[in-house]
Write a protein that holds these residues in place. Structure first.
Motif: not given
Length: 139
Positions: A41, A45, A55-57
Motif C-alpha cells: 500500500y 499509494d 483503515n486500508r487494511q
C-alpha cells in the motif's frame, strides 16, 4: 449461452490459484502477509499515516503500529511525524524496499513468462485476446 454465475465462480477460483502461485514465486522475504500488504500500500499509494494504512487494511491503528514497527526494523519504511498533525506518524518506503519489491516483481514476471512459453502459439494468442477483455473488467 454461458451461465454468468458459473463463469464468475470459475474465474474467481482461477484468479485465486494464479495469485497464490505468483505470491509463492516472488517470496515474502520473511514478511507476513499483513506486512507485505502494508508495504505494498505504501509503495503504490505513497507516504501515508499509520491510521490511513490501518483503515486500508481494516485493522486497528495499534495493530498497524506493530506491523510498521517490524517494517521499520527491517529497514523497509521510515516513520516521521506528520507535519500537519504531530500526533500522527507518516510511513514511507525506503530505497531498500523499492529494490525488494522490484526484485520480487522481476522473479514473478520471469516465472510467469516461463509458464506462458509452455503454451502453444494459438493459446498464447487466446490469452492475449482475453487480456484486453480482463483489462476492461478490472481497469
Amino acid at each position: 449461452m454461458t451461465d454468468v454465475a458459473d463463469l464468475a465462480q470459475s474465474l474467481r477460483e482461477v484468479f485465486g490459484r494464479a495469485q497464490r502461485a505468483l505470491r509463492e514465486q516472488g517470496g515474502r522475504r520473511g514478511l507476513t502477509a499483513s506486512q507485505t500488504e502494508a508495504l505494498g500500500y505504501v509503495f503504490r499509494d505513497g507516504p501515508m499515516t499509520i491510521t490511513a494504512l490501518a483503515n486500508r487494511q481494516h485493522v486497528r491503528s495499534q495493530s498497524m503500529g506493530a506491523t510498521v514497527g517490524v517494517l521499520r526494523e527491517r529497514g523497509l519504511v521510515t516513520v516521521t511525524p506528520d507535519p500537519g498533525d504531530g500526533r500522527q506518524k507518516v510511513v514511507a518506503v525506503t530505497a531498500e524496499a523499492r529494490e525488494l519489491i522490484a526484485e520480487g516483481r522481476s522473479v514473478r514476471t520471469d516465472w510467469l513468462a516461463k509458464q506462458l512459453e509452455t503454451l502453444s502459439p494459438a493459446e498464447q494468442r487466446t490469452l492475449a485476446a482475453a487480456h484486453s477483455i480482463l483489462d476492461r473488467l478490472f481497469p
